[in-house]
Motif scaffolding. Structure first.
Motif, PDB file in Angstrom:
ATOM      1  N   PHE A 154     -15.935   1.902   6.333  1.00  0.00           N
ATOM      2  CA  PHE A 154     -15.522   0.798   5.464  1.00  0.00           C
ATOM      3  C   PHE A 154     -14.020   0.845   5.229  1.00  0.00           C
ATOM      4  CE2 PHE A 154     -19.804   2.241   4.299  1.00  0.00           C
ATOM      5  CZ  PHE A 154     -20.522   1.101   4.591  1.00  0.00           C
ATOM      6  N   ASP A 155     -13.476  -0.251   4.701  1.00  0.00           N
ATOM      7  CA  ASP A 155     -12.057  -0.277   4.369  1.00  0.00           C
ATOM      8  C   ASP A 155     -11.798   0.560   3.109  1.00  0.00           C
ATOM      9  OD1 ASP A 155     -12.741  -1.833   2.101  1.00  0.00           O
ATOM     10  OD2 ASP A 155     -12.078  -3.698   3.024  1.00  0.00           O
ATOM     11  N   PHE A 156     -10.544   0.706   2.764  1.00  0.00           N
ATOM     12  CA  PHE A 156     -10.139   1.555   1.651  1.00  0.00           C
ATOM     13  C   PHE A 156     -10.816   1.141   0.345  1.00  0.00           C
ATOM     14  CE2 PHE A 156      -7.344   2.627  -1.879  1.00  0.00           C
ATOM     15  CZ  PHE A 156      -7.166   3.978  -1.694  1.00  0.00           C
ATOM     16  N   ALA A 157     -10.678  -0.113  -0.035  1.00  0.00           N
ATOM     17  CA  ALA A 157     -11.216  -0.575  -1.317  1.00  0.00           C
ATOM     18  C   ALA A 157     -12.734  -0.413  -1.375  1.00  0.00           C
ATOM     19  CB  ALA A 157     -10.823  -2.034  -1.562  1.00  0.00           C
ATOM     20  N   THR A 158     -13.418  -0.738  -0.295  1.00  0.00           N
ATOM     21  CA  THR A 158     -14.877  -0.619  -0.265  1.00  0.00           C
ATOM     22  C   THR A 158     -15.299   0.846  -0.339  1.00  0.00           C
ATOM     23  OG1 THR A 158     -15.027  -2.658   1.028  1.00  0.00           O
ATOM     24  CG2 THR A 158     -16.958  -1.187   1.053  1.00  0.00           C
ATOM     25  N   THR A 159     -14.610   1.710   0.371  1.00  0.00           N
ATOM     26  CA  THR A 159     -14.929   3.142   0.336  1.00  0.00           C
ATOM     27  C   THR A 159     -14.743   3.686  -1.069  1.00  0.00           C
ATOM     28  OG1 THR A 159     -14.271   3.400   2.654  1.00  0.00           O
ATOM     29  CG2 THR A 159     -14.361   5.407   1.313  1.00  0.00           C
TER      30      THR A 159
ATOM     31  N   THR B  29      -3.762   5.902  -1.130  1.00  0.00           N
ATOM     32  CA  THR B  29      -4.254   7.260  -1.333  1.00  0.00           C
ATOM     33  C   THR B  29      -4.712   7.397  -2.774  1.00  0.00           C
ATOM     34  OG1 THR B  29      -2.607   8.084   0.250  1.00  0.00           O
ATOM     35  CG2 THR B  29      -3.652   9.717  -1.159  1.00  0.00           C
ATOM     36  N   GLN B  30      -5.964   7.781  -2.966  1.00  0.00           N
ATOM     37  CA  GLN B  30      -6.492   7.912  -4.313  1.00  0.00           C
ATOM     38  C   GLN B  30      -7.285   9.208  -4.429  1.00  0.00           C
ATOM     39  OE1 GLN B  30      -6.828   4.143  -5.598  1.00  0.00           O
ATOM     40  NE2 GLN B  30      -7.896   4.555  -7.514  1.00  0.00           N
ATOM     41  N   LEU B  31      -6.965   9.992  -5.456  1.00  0.00           N
ATOM     42  CA  LEU B  31      -7.603  11.276  -5.733  1.00  0.00           C
ATOM     43  C   LEU B  31      -8.617  11.100  -6.853  1.00  0.00           C
ATOM     44  CD1 LEU B  31      -7.790  14.424  -5.586  1.00  0.00           C
ATOM     45  CD2 LEU B  31      -5.889  14.457  -7.221  1.00  0.00           C
ATOM     46  N   ILE B  32      -9.839  11.516  -6.598  1.00  0.00           N
ATOM     47  CA  ILE B  32     -10.914  11.432  -7.595  1.00  0.00           C
ATOM     48  C   ILE B  32     -11.345  12.848  -7.948  1.00  0.00           C
ATOM     49  CG2 ILE B  32     -13.181  10.442  -8.128  1.00  0.00           C
ATOM     50  CD1 ILE B  32     -11.051   8.339  -7.314  1.00  0.00           C
TER      51      ILE B  32
ATOM     52  N   ARG C  19     -13.211  17.479  -5.986  1.00  0.00           N
ATOM     53  CA  ARG C  19     -12.241  16.409  -5.763  1.00  0.00           C
ATOM     54  C   ARG C  19     -12.389  15.849  -4.353  1.00  0.00           C
ATOM     55  NH1 ARG C  19     -10.494  21.172  -6.726  1.00  0.00           N
ATOM     56  NH2 ARG C  19      -9.268  22.383  -5.282  1.00  0.00           N
ATOM     57  N   ALA C  20     -12.067  14.584  -4.274  1.00  0.00           N
ATOM     58  CA  ALA C  20     -12.057  13.903  -2.980  1.00  0.00           C
ATOM     59  C   ALA C  20     -10.836  12.992  -2.966  1.00  0.00           C
ATOM     60  CB  ALA C  20     -13.326  13.097  -2.771  1.00  0.00           C
ATOM     61  N   VAL C  21     -10.238  12.870  -1.805  1.00  0.00           N
ATOM     62  CA  VAL C  21      -9.105  11.971  -1.624  1.00  0.00           C
ATOM     63  C   VAL C  21      -9.533  10.897  -0.630  1.00  0.00           C
ATOM     64  CG1 VAL C  21      -6.729  11.732  -0.816  1.00  0.00           C
ATOM     65  CG2 VAL C  21      -7.422  13.780  -2.065  1.00  0.00           C
ATOM     66  N   VAL C  22      -9.437   9.661  -1.048  1.00  0.00           N
ATOM     67  CA  VAL C  22      -9.673   8.532  -0.151  1.00  0.00           C
ATOM     68  C   VAL C  22      -8.292   8.063   0.285  1.00  0.00           C
ATOM     69  CG1 VAL C  22     -10.648   6.212   0.070  1.00  0.00           C
ATOM     70  CG2 VAL C  22     -11.790   7.916  -1.386  1.00  0.00           C
ATOM     71  N   TRP C  23      -8.084   7.985   1.598  1.00  0.00           N
ATOM     72  CA  TRP C  23      -6.769   7.596   2.102  1.00  0.00           C
ATOM     73  C   TRP C  23      -6.906   6.767   3.372  1.00  0.00           C
ATOM     74  CZ3 TRP C  23      -4.858   9.719   6.785  1.00  0.00           C
ATOM     75  CH2 TRP C  23      -5.595  10.785   7.311  1.00  0.00           C
ATOM     76  N   GLU C  24      -5.868   6.003   3.632  1.00  0.00           N
ATOM     77  CA  GLU C  24      -5.855   5.115   4.788  1.00  0.00           C
ATOM     78  C   GLU C  24      -4.755   5.576   5.738  1.00  0.00           C
ATOM     79  OE1 GLU C  24      -6.359   0.634   4.387  1.00  0.00           O
ATOM     80  OE2 GLU C  24      -4.203   0.845   4.776  1.00  0.00           O
ATOM     81  N   ASP C  25      -5.086   5.676   7.023  1.00  0.00           N
ATOM     82  CA  ASP C  25      -4.077   6.102   7.996  1.00  0.00           C
ATOM     83  C   ASP C  25      -3.262   4.906   8.490  1.00  0.00           C
ATOM     84  OD1 ASP C  25      -5.549   4.833  10.059  1.00  0.00           O
ATOM     85  OD2 ASP C  25      -6.484   6.700  10.709  1.00  0.00           O
ATOM     86  N   GLU C  26      -2.326   5.181   9.394  1.00  0.00           N
ATOM     87  CA  GLU C  26      -1.409   4.150   9.883  1.00  0.00           C
ATOM     88  C   GLU C  26      -2.116   3.034  10.644  1.00  0.00           C
ATOM     89  OE1 GLU C  26      -1.027   7.445  10.400  1.00  0.00           O
ATOM     90  OE2 GLU C  26       0.710   7.884   9.153  1.00  0.00           O
ATOM     91  N   GLN C  27      -3.307   3.307  11.175  1.00  0.00           N
ATOM     92  CA  GLN C  27      -4.064   2.289  11.902  1.00  0.00           C
ATOM     93  C   GLN C  27      -4.991   1.488  10.982  1.00  0.00           C
ATOM     94  OE1 GLN C  27      -3.953   5.656  13.154  1.00  0.00           O
ATOM     95  NE2 GLN C  27      -2.158   4.971  14.279  1.00  0.00           N
TER      96      GLN C  27
ATOM     97  N   GLY D 103     -22.767   9.603   2.993  1.00  0.00           N
ATOM     98  CA  GLY D 103     -23.394   8.350   2.578  1.00  0.00           C
ATOM     99  C   GLY D 103     -22.375   7.322   2.117  1.00  0.00           C
ATOM    100  N   VAL D 104     -21.392   7.769   1.357  1.00  0.00           N
ATOM    101  CA  VAL D 104     -20.320   6.880   0.902  1.00  0.00           C
ATOM    102  C   VAL D 104     -19.623   6.248   2.105  1.00  0.00           C
ATOM    103  CG1 VAL D 104     -18.026   6.842  -0.178  1.00  0.00           C
ATOM    104  CG2 VAL D 104     -19.914   8.055  -1.295  1.00  0.00           C
ATOM    105  N   ALA D 105     -19.392   7.054   3.138  1.00  0.00           N
ATOM    106  CA  ALA D 105     -18.668   6.598   4.338  1.00  0.00           C
ATOM    107  C   ALA D 105     -19.537   5.777   5.283  1.00  0.00           C
ATOM    108  CB  ALA D 105     -18.099   7.803   5.077  1.00  0.00           C
TER     109      ALA D 105
END
Length: 132
Positions: free
Chosen positions: A14-19, A54-57, A82-90, A127-129
């Protein structure tokens, strides 16, 4: 990119916001407390610089983490989870996390029954992913 062996990465379907939304919903539906949600991109912007999304939970459940801290007070440095959701350059979204159960068993000498509740992290994040 290199990272320590204790850090794991899952690529989200999924995209960043959805993830990020799925992570929040999944944690809440499992009775997990979200202690902090830190938007590291926003913090970078406030400091006059840039960062990819980039968001740290920080999250946890005292029933899962307390036995580890009771057995070894030093284990508290690894908790909450903790988990970090992040988006790469692609534009691909990833979830980084540490194998808390493995770290606490191997590096803190905790028995399996003290860390078993934390071992659910990987399947939960898969599951989240969208991988389960």
């Amino acid at each position: 990119m290199e990272h320590p062996s204790r850090t794991r990465t899952i690529t989200s379907q999924f995209d960043f916001a959805t993830t990020l939304l799925r992570l929040h919903q999944t944690l809440q539906s499992h009775g997990v407390t979200i202690f902090a949600d830190i938007d590291q991109r926003a913090a970078a912007q406030q400091a006059g610089t840039t960062l990819r999304p980039t968001q740290l939970i920080l999250f946890g459940n005292p029933r899962g983490g307390t036995p580890a801290m009771q057995a070894n007070p030093h284990a508290a440095v690894e908790l909450p989870l903790r988990a970090v959701v992040w988006e790469d350059e692609q534009g691909t979204t990833h979830i980084d996390y540490q194998d808390a159960a493995g770290v606490l068993a191997a590096e803190y000498g905790l028995p399996q029954d003290h860390v078993a509740a934390l071992a659910v992290l990987e399947p939960l994040l898969q599951g989240v992913a969208g991988l389960r």
